[in-house]
Structure formats: structure tokens, C-alpha cells
Design a protein around this motif. Structure first.
Motif, PDB file in Angstrom:
ATOM      1  N   TYR A  40      35.105  18.682  64.432  1.00 56.97           N
ATOM      2  CA  TYR A  40      34.367  19.664  63.648  1.00 56.97           C
ATOM      3  C   TYR A  40      35.159  20.940  63.396  1.00 56.97           C
ATOM      4  O   TYR A  40      35.047  21.555  62.331  1.00 56.97           O
TER       5      TYR A  40
ATOM      6  N   HIS B 221      36.669  22.177  60.122  1.00 52.78           N
ATOM      7  CA  HIS B 221      35.902  22.816  59.051  1.00 52.78           C
ATOM      8  C   HIS B 221      35.989  24.353  59.092  1.00 52.78           C
ATOM      9  O   HIS B 221      36.462  24.963  58.134  1.00 52.78           O
TER      10      HIS B 221
ATOM     11  N   HIS C 108      31.518  30.798  62.091  1.00 55.27           N
ATOM     12  CA  HIS C 108      30.322  30.790  61.245  1.00 55.27           C
ATOM     13  C   HIS C 108      29.324  29.688  61.563  1.00 55.27           C
ATOM     14  O   HIS C 108      28.145  29.825  61.280  1.00 55.27           O
TER      15      HIS C 108
ATOM     16  N   ASP D  34      32.925  28.275  52.602  1.00 58.69           N
ATOM     17  CA  ASP D  34      32.279  27.186  53.335  1.00 58.69           C
ATOM     18  C   ASP D  34      31.871  26.072  52.356  1.00 58.69           C
ATOM     19  O   ASP D  34      32.141  24.894  52.561  1.00 58.69           O
TER      20      ASP D  34
END
Ligand code: MN
Length: 712
Positions: free
Chosen positions: A91, A94, A118, A183
Motif C-alpha cells: 500500500y 500509493h 494522507h 491522490d
């Protein structure tokens, strides 16, 4: 043109600004991912993955302290450990990729720190309190904002209300939105692992909300890549056709030579000879742009696939470049736009022009400084930390607060005044759907951004909020104009405000109100003032419209009172006289000066005579328009010379019931002639109709107010 630069699926597109930093190696996100998998091998050295982010950050901010980024990375990495992306990657890849996008755009350290973290509060054990304690209130605030935004997209229930909350949450800081955009970009880039329906749903939200936001925030690099990604998902066939067009053009260019390269060489030659230091590069259009041009022009030729970008050092160099290109090449003057003198709403500045080639192809040219280029690419992200010491002085009107651009402030204002969530939501969507904004100016030089198609009504509410209910007229570029007048980019607008408390908006303003702010305010007023069927107006006293000429003299700072009141002169013994130099009529803004004999002469506020009185320190007194009486006005009619013009004009004036006090006709020059009339109107409110009637006379192309009366 390189295939890489035009393929939106290549993450390297975000490095389009990198021709200025061409020595820096392009960062490979896959390599980054692998580095992240390996994790922080040793605590005493910077993990390789975050090393790339720091490197990109330092390219923009050489003095930045990487320590906080390293700490944020360690927390993010350890808390996301064990979580996987749908693609199977850890993860942490990202937040790293998102942060890298922002670092390459030149975001400041706080934004990058929050970007690394974030997803921690949403998806891991990390709490907001912990983020605040370890990284400070600012980072906590940004992470909190992004966390709230994340819920907006996926929580379809009560969406309008959530969106309102989102605006409130992010309203104080557009950096939250920058993180959200980066994002979204990374999620869009990696969307292929999702089910088809999910891809389409996410692409639609991106199209409807995120792309307009990117446009508004001026983050061109993110906007264009998002556009292409959405295009590929929602219109795969057209996307494929466009891709083939671009590839075909690249083949043709390789075989027969590239029109844009040749033009760029010519431009370089011209500038070298003129001694102007400039960098000349070719900017390929992205797929959506090529697609748009193809739909507009049909057959595409080489010059249509990109634009020439000229980068210079100083603002003044931009105009020097323009001058040389317009002199030495064949300019297409209709393509010229000056977004330096009149910047677009989203901070963008550039000169746009185009040059025609001998074979008839037209090459578009953009001219800007390196700094303008940085802002054009990265928008608000390039503005840095607004809270840092030495951040820009907020003396720039609409652009004052980079964290809260004008349109965002307006959204926040509406969401407070719109009681009805659905109305707010629909007006917001309308606003985001506006293609572009125009900039209009106030007579004092202030600028105001409005959506294209906005009228004087919109300008009034944008400037005065609910006080705009008292607006009684407008001047556009110095000419009286109806409130329904649609404004154009660069217009100067002066709004004429009534002095009376009983002023009210007219129901028909709704037809001319284009912006949510104006519509909400007018609807709210109408809802609370049900109309009286007997008179067709609101139940309260009808609004006093500018009635007539006799200006009444009132003391300074007069208490507003309805004009329907019979108003004795406020200061007994003083009379008012309209100045001959500027012949004011309602609803002109006026001012008065005490002259000999206790008489007050009334001037238009912008009259040079008034300025002279002021500098001579004559006593200035407040005056306002009364409700009855005639008025005298001087009009200038500009016309093409033709027989019977004078007869036709004077007849038109007479038919309007207006007496001509005097008239002069200047000798015609180049078939044009100017008539100046001083006229006595029975009712000043009749002036716009009179001017319309005069404009309708054949040959007359303009009628305006004069500064001086016609000679007697
Ligand atoms: Mn995320």
C-alpha cells in the motif's frame, strides 16, 4: 514529438516541466515501488523510496529539511505494512507516488508530509491526535481535510450535504485539494485493475468534480493527464482514434520533417537576431486537446499537434518576443490574447499568438516567463506555503489568498446563505461546469473574476452580496448599460448603487443572474418578500428608481431615507446646481462642492472638475439624487457620414420627447462624423431609451455621454 510525452498512461507526463531540470533523472514509479517493498533497510540512512521524493523536493526547494519527510515516511510505511493495493503492490507505494507527484510540481514540505500520511488515519491505527503531536497542527489539519474528502467520493448517500462539509473542511486551505488531486491522479493511473463499472464510475466523478477543480486551481499538469485518463476510459474508441492520429503524425514528421520543429527553428533564429535570450520548445497537445482540435478543424495538419512555447526571463521580454514574431513572421492577429495584462481566473499568465506558415498552416505560440510557466503548470501548488514568513503580500484582490482563491471564497459564502442543500448542490455543479471565467475591472482598478456569460447583475452580487439589492444601474467601459448586459473579459464595470433602504431586486433579474451567488441571493429575497398581486411588486414600498434630475443637497453621511418622502432640503438655504462640465444625471454617482452664495455644485464623482475642486480643498458635501425634475445631459453620437444624418438624429431625439438645447457637428474625417448634443430630458430615467433610439439611427455606431456640453 515523442510518443512518451503524449501517452497519458505514462506517469512521466507529470515531469513536463522537467525540460528546465533536464539533468535530473526521471523517476520510475515501479522502481520506487520495489524500493518501498524492501522498506527501510537501515534506520541510519534515508530509505531509497523516500529518497526519490526528497530529491524531487530539493530540485524546487534546495533548503528544505528532509527530516520531517523521512519521519512521515517511516510512520506511513510501518502503519500501512501488510496492506496491499488491488494491484498486489504494498500500500505504501500509493502515498509515495502521490507525494512524488506533488514534489515534482514543487509543493512545499508541509503538503508533502501530509501527503505521505494522507491515508493513515482512514486506513490504519494512526490517529489524528498522533499526527498532530508528531508533525504539528498544520499537517494534522491537512490530513484531516483529505480524510474527509476521501469519504465524499465513496459515500454516495447524502452527497450534497457531504460536499458542503467538504467545502467547509477544505475551505481554509487549497493544499488539501492539491493532495486530493494528486491522490486521484495516482488512483486513475492504476485504475485498470478495477472492474469496468467501477472504472467508469470513478472516471465520471473525476470528470465532473476533480477536473474542474484542477482547472480552477490552475494545476494544468494534473488536469491534462486526468483528462486523458478519463477520455481513455469513457470514450475508448475515440481515444484510440486520437492515439492513431498522433502516432500517424509522428511517423509523417519523421519521414517528411516536422512543421512545428521548423517553425520553432525559425522562431529561434528571429529571437537570436534580435538578441533576446529565450528557450523555445514544442509542447505536444494531449489527447483530449488533439481530439478537440480535430473536431473543430476536421483534417489535422502537422502544426495542429502541438504548440510552440517561448520561455523568457522577464515580463517585458514576453512583449519583446511578441513584437519580433509579429514583425518577422506572419502573425494571425485574431489569435492574439494577452493573459499577462488580463490574467485568467486561475493564475495563468501567458501571451498567446499564432503565426501563419507559407504552406497555410498556422502554428500557435505561447510566450511566458519561467516563473509564469511554473504557475501555469502547477497552479496553486507552485505558490508554496502561504503561511511561511515572507509569503506574498495579500494586496492583490482576487488573488490575495492562494489557499482561498476567489471562487472558493464565494462557494463558502453561498453554502452559508443557501438554506436548501439541493439548491446549493445544483448551483455548485453549474458553477464547476463553467468552462472558464472572465476578469472584469472596477473603476478603482480592482479585478473581479466571474464565469463566462455573467451579467452586471452577477457582478453586483459578487461585489456587494445582498447589498446588491440596491443596485440601480451600471456603467460598462464608461457607458451606461442595463443590468442585463453580459460582461466580456477585460470590461470595466461600475455599479451604480441606490441610497435607499427600501431598494429591492427586480424579479426579472433572475433571468440575467448567471452565478449561483446572485441567484441564491435574489431567490432568497423573493422568497421572503411575496409579491403583491395588486401591484406586481413586493408588499413593501416599491423601490425608488432614479426619478429625475434635481439633485438634493444632503449633509455628509446622510441617514438613508426613502425617496418617496417629500425631502425638503436638508440644510435650509442651500440650493444645488448641476455642474456644466460633466452634466450628471441619475443614476450617476455624484458629489457636491460648496461654492459662493451657499450653492452646491454637483459633479459626477469621476469628473476632472471635481478632482480640481478637491485639490483646491473646496468643501465637499454629500449629495444624492432626488425624485423629481428634469435633467440636462450631453451626448456624443459617432456615425458614418451620410446625407440627412443630422435630420434623422434630431428627429429621433424629438420623437423621444427630448428637447435639444444645443448641437455641434464636427467636420467629417475619413467618412466619420461626430455630433454632440446637449439635451433636456423630462425624466432622467428615460436616458437609456433615448440613447438606444439614437443608436438605432442608420449610420450611428456609438452613442455615449460627453464630458463637456455642446457649444451653445
Ligand atoms: Mn489515497
Amino acid at each position: 514529438m515523442s510518443a512518451e510525452a503524449t501517452n497519458p498512461l505514462t506517469p512521466a507526463t507529470v515531469t513536463t516541466a522537467s525540460h528546465r531540470r533536464k539533468n535530473r533523472p526521471r523517476i520510475d514509479l515501479r522502481r520506487l515501488g520495489r524500493a518501498a517493498v524492501l522498506g527501510p533497510a537501515a534506520r541510519d540512512r534515508l530509505p531509497d523510496a523516500i529518497g526519490h521524493v526528497v530529491e524531487a523536493h530539493r530540485a524546487h526547494h534546495p533548503d528544505a529539511d528532509p527530516d520531517i519527510l523521512r519521519r512521515a515516511y517511516l510512520l506511513a510505511e510501518s502503519s500501512h505494512r501488510g496492506q496491499m493495493r488491488k494491484s498486489g503492490e504494498p500500500y505504501i507505494t500509493h502515498p509515495l507516488a502521490v507525494t512524488l507527484i506533488l514534489a515534482e510540481l514543487g509543493a512545499e514540505t508541509t503538503t508533502l508530509t501530509a501527503s505521505l500520511l494522507h491515508d493513515t488515519v482512514e486506513d490504519t491505527e494512526v490517529t489524528l491526535e498522533q499526527v498532530g503531536a508528531e508533525f504539528g497542527e498544520e499537517v494534522r489539519y491537512l490530513v484531516d481535510g483529505v480524510t474527509k474528502l476521501e469519504k465524499v467520493d465513496y459515500g454516495a448517500a447524502a452527497e450534497p450535504e457531504t460536499f458542503r462539509k467538504m467545502l467547509v473542511a477544505t475551505g481554509n486551505d487549497v493544499r488539501v485539494m492539491s493532495i486530493k488531486l494528486a491522490d486521484r491522479l495516482h488512483n486513475m493511473r492504476t485504475l485498470s485493475v478495477m472492474r469496468r463499472e467501477k472504472q467508469e464510475r470513478i472516471a465520471k466523478v473525476t470528470r465532473d468534480v476533480l477536473i474542474p477543480l484542477a482547472e480552477r486551481l490552475g494545476v494544468q499538469v494534473l488536469k491534462t493527464e486526468l483528462e486523458d485518463l478519463v477520455f481513455a476510459i469513457l470514450h475508448p474508441e475515440e481515444y484510440e482514434r486520437t492515439r492513431e492520429l498522433i502516432a500517424g503524425n509522428a511517423d509523417r514528421a519523421a519521414r517528411d520533417g516536422d512543421t512545428l520543429s521548423e517553425t520553432a527553428d525559425e522562431v529561434r533564429g528571429v529571437l537570436r537576431e534580435a538578441g533576446i535570450q529565450a528557450e523555445v520548445v514544442i509542447r505536444p497537445r494531449h489527447h483530449v486537446s488533439v481530439h478537440r482540435v480535430a473536431r473543430k478543424r476536421g483534417q489535422l495538419r502537422g502544426a495542429d499537434f502541438g504548440r510552440i512555447l517561448v520561455l523568457v526571463g522577464e515580463d517585458a521580454d514576453c512583449y519583446a518576443v511578441l513584437g519580433e514574431l509579429h514583425t518577422c513572421l506572419t502573425p494571425v492577429v485574431s489569435e492574439f490574447k494577452d493573459f499577462i495584462a488580463v490574467p485568467k481566473f486561475n493564475l495563468y499568465q501567458s501571451l498567446h499568438t499564432a503565426v501563419a506558415r507559407p504552406d497555410g498552416q498556422v502554428a500557435e505560440v505561447l510566450i511566458r516567463t519561467h516563473q509564469m510557466h511554473r504557475v501555469a503548470e502547477a497552479g496553486v501548488v507552485a505558490l508554496g506555503n502561504p503561511y511561511a514568513p515572507g509569503a506574498d503580500d495579500p494586496s492583490d484582490g482576487e488573488r490575495a489568498d492562494p489557499t482561498r482563491p476567489g471562487w472558493l471564497s464565494r462557494l463558502l459564502d453561498w453554502q452559508e446563505s443557501a438554506q436548501d442543500t439541493d439548491m446549493f448542490w445544483s448551483t455548485l455543479r453549474e458553477d464547476l461546469a463553467q468552462d472558464r471565467e472572465i476578469t472584469v475591472f472596477r473603476p478603482d482598478g480592482g479585478a473581479l473574476g466571474l464565469p463566462e456569460g455573467a451579467s452586471c447583475v452577477d457582478a453586483a452580487y459578487a461585489l456587494y452580496g445582498e447589498d446588491a439589492h440596491a443596485c440601480i444601474g451600471a456603467r460598462v467601459n464608461g457607458r451606461l448599460a442595463t443590468l442585463s448586459t453580459v460582461l466580456k473579459d477585460g470590461d470595466t464595470v461600475q455599479l451604480l448603487m441606490g441610497q435607499d433602504v427600501a431598494s429591492e431586486p427586480s424579479r426579472e433579474w433572475l433571468e440575467h443572474a448567471h452565478t449561483p451567488g446572485a441567484r441564491i441571493a435574489i431567490q432568497r429575497w423573493l422568497a421572503t418578500h411575496p409579491s403583491d398581486p395588486g401591484t406586481g411588486t413586493a408588499a413593501e414600498d416599491p423601490a425608488p428608481r432614479p426619478g429625475g434630475g434635481g439633485a438634493r443637497h444632503v449633509p455628509d453621511a446622510p441617514a438613508p431615507r426613502p425617496a418617496s418622502e417629500s425631502v425638503v432640503v436638508d440644510r435650509p438655504g442651500t440650493g444645488a446646481r448641476l455642474a456644466r462640465c460633466c452634466t450628471p444625471v441619475p443614476p450617476d454617482e455624484i458629489t457636491g462642492f460648496l461654492v459662493r452664495g451657499g450653492v452646491v455644485t454637483v459633479h459626477r464623482v469621476e469628473c476632472a472638475g471635481a478632482a480640481r475642486m478637491r485639490s483646491a480643498e473646496r468643501a465637499e458635501v454629500g449629495v444624492r439624487w432626488g425624485d423629481t425634475g428634469e435633467c440636462r445631459v450631453t451626448l456624443v453620437a459617432e456615425s458614418f457620414q451620410r446625407p440627412h444624418l443630422l435630420a434623422d438624429l434630431t428627429e429621433a431625439i424629438a420623437l423621444e420627447g427630448v428637447a435639444i438645447v444645443s448641437a455641434t457637428v464636427e467636420p467629417p474625417t475619413q467618412q466619420r462624423v461626430r455630433h454632440t448634443y446637449t439635451l433636456q430630458l423630462p425624466d432622467a430615467a428615460h436616458l437609456p431609451a433615448l440613447m438606444r433610439a439614437m443608436r438605432d439611427v442608420a449610420g450611428v455606431y456609438d452613442v455615449g455621454r460627453a464630458q463637456h456640453p455642446a457649444a451653445q
